[in-house]
Design an enzyme around this catalytic site. Structure first.
Site, mmCIF file in Angstrom:
data_model
loop_
_atom_site.group_PDB
_atom_site.id
_atom_site.type_symbol
_atom_site.label_atom_id
_atom_site.label_comp_id
_atom_site.label_asym_id
_atom_site.label_seq_id
_atom_site.Cartn_x
_atom_site.Cartn_y
_atom_site.Cartn_z
ATOM 1 N N GLU A 45 0.816 -1.219 0.000
ATOM 2 C CA GLU A 45 0.000 0.000 0.000
ATOM 3 C C GLU A 45 0.850 1.270 0.000
ATOM 4 O OE1 GLU A 45 -2.925 -0.399 3.140
ATOM 5 O OE2 GLU A 45 -4.093 -1.827 1.940
ATOM 6 N N GLU A 66 -10.554 -4.857 8.643
ATOM 7 C CA GLU A 66 -9.463 -3.883 8.701
ATOM 8 C C GLU A 66 -8.380 -4.216 7.690
ATOM 9 O OE1 GLU A 66 -7.152 -0.635 9.740
ATOM 10 O OE2 GLU A 66 -9.243 -1.033 10.219
ATOM 11 N N TYR A 77 -4.970 -9.752 3.525
ATOM 12 C CA TYR A 77 -3.703 -9.896 2.817
ATOM 13 C C TYR A 77 -3.526 -11.339 2.384
ATOM 14 C CZ TYR A 77 1.233 -10.022 1.708
ATOM 15 O OH TYR A 77 2.417 -10.194 1.052
ATOM 16 N N GLY A 108 -4.759 -15.156 -6.790
ATOM 17 C CA GLY A 108 -5.380 -15.751 -7.963
ATOM 18 C C GLY A 108 -5.754 -17.207 -7.780
ATOM 19 N N GLY A 162 -7.890 -18.241 -5.189
ATOM 20 C CA GLY A 162 -9.113 -18.351 -4.400
ATOM 21 C C GLY A 162 -8.960 -18.076 -2.919
ATOM 22 N N GLY A 216 -8.228 -15.148 -1.317
ATOM 23 C CA GLY A 216 -8.958 -13.939 -0.946
ATOM 24 C C GLY A 216 -10.459 -14.171 -0.938
ATOM 25 N N ASN A 275 -6.285 0.991 -6.218
ATOM 26 C CA ASN A 275 -6.155 -0.458 -6.286
ATOM 27 C C ASN A 275 -7.286 -1.050 -7.137
ATOM 28 O OD1 ASN A 275 -5.630 -3.164 -5.896
ATOM 29 N ND2 ASN A 275 -5.289 -2.964 -3.692
ATOM 30 N N TYR A 284 -13.635 -7.004 -5.469
ATOM 31 C CA TYR A 284 -14.709 -6.780 -4.503
ATOM 32 C C TYR A 284 -16.057 -6.620 -5.198
ATOM 33 C CZ TYR A 284 -10.836 -5.957 -1.245
ATOM 34 O OH TYR A 284 -9.705 -6.073 -0.489
ATOM 35 N N GLU A 341 -19.832 5.709 -2.703
ATOM 36 C CA GLU A 341 -19.299 6.841 -3.462
ATOM 37 C C GLU A 341 -19.500 8.189 -2.780
ATOM 38 O OE1 GLU A 341 -17.374 6.209 -5.942
ATOM 39 O OE2 GLU A 341 -17.895 4.102 -6.141
#
Length: 157
Positions: A24, A81, A84, A91, A93, A95, A122, A129, A138
């Site tokens: 980040e 919060e 990672y 890639g 699965g 996450g 990002n 997401y 927004e």
């Protein structure tokens, strides 16, 4: 496999936090120590919880979360919060599995919402997401007071 973190995981969680901070673009921003994380996660009044994603090779990633509260819904929510996944496991699965696991916790605990923030640059994470059903807020921006400004605010008035 996803499992609750234990005190033995504190060192790897801190390593993951540092890796995330580097990703980040804030590698020097991490102030947390192992002792601080151990107390926050496993002390007498835990502030957060964490889960570890792993396979036979070892830890692949983690998610750290806590409860917030919505006066509008009258119910608590689950706030993610940190999420990672190691570069080697991306890639595959991991996450998705972590997000689904946390969503299940939120449903099980009667939470009205499952929320998190993502850096606006990002694009890969945002697309991921969105594919999971997340909706960007927004009209909302995060506000933060830290350091000297926090101390000044605390004594003003």
């Amino acid at each position: 496999m996803i499992r609750p973190a234990t005190p033995d995981d504190v060192a790897i969680i801190l390593d993951f936090v540092r890796d995330l901070a580097t990703f980040e673009r804030e590698p020097d921003a991490v102030e947390a120590s192992e002792a601080m994380l151990a107390d926050a996660l496993f002390g007498p009044a835990p502030a957060a919880e964490a889960v570890i994603a792993e396979d036979a090779s070892g830890p692949l990633g983690f998610a750290l979360f806590f409860h917030n509260f919505s006066t509008w819904t009258g119910r608590r929510g689950l706030y993610l919060e940190d999420l990672y996944v190691t570069p080697a496991a991306r890639g595959k699965g991991v996450g998705t599995a972590l997000l689904r696991h946390l969503a299940a916790i939120a449903v099980e605990r009667g939470c009205a919402r499952f929320e998190w923030s993502v850096l606006d640059w990002n694009a890969d994470a945002i697309a991921f997401y969105r594919s999971m059903g997340a909706v960007g807020m927004e009209d909302w921006t995060v506000q933060r007071v830290t350091g000297d400004a926090l101390r000044r605010l605390a004594v003003s008035g």
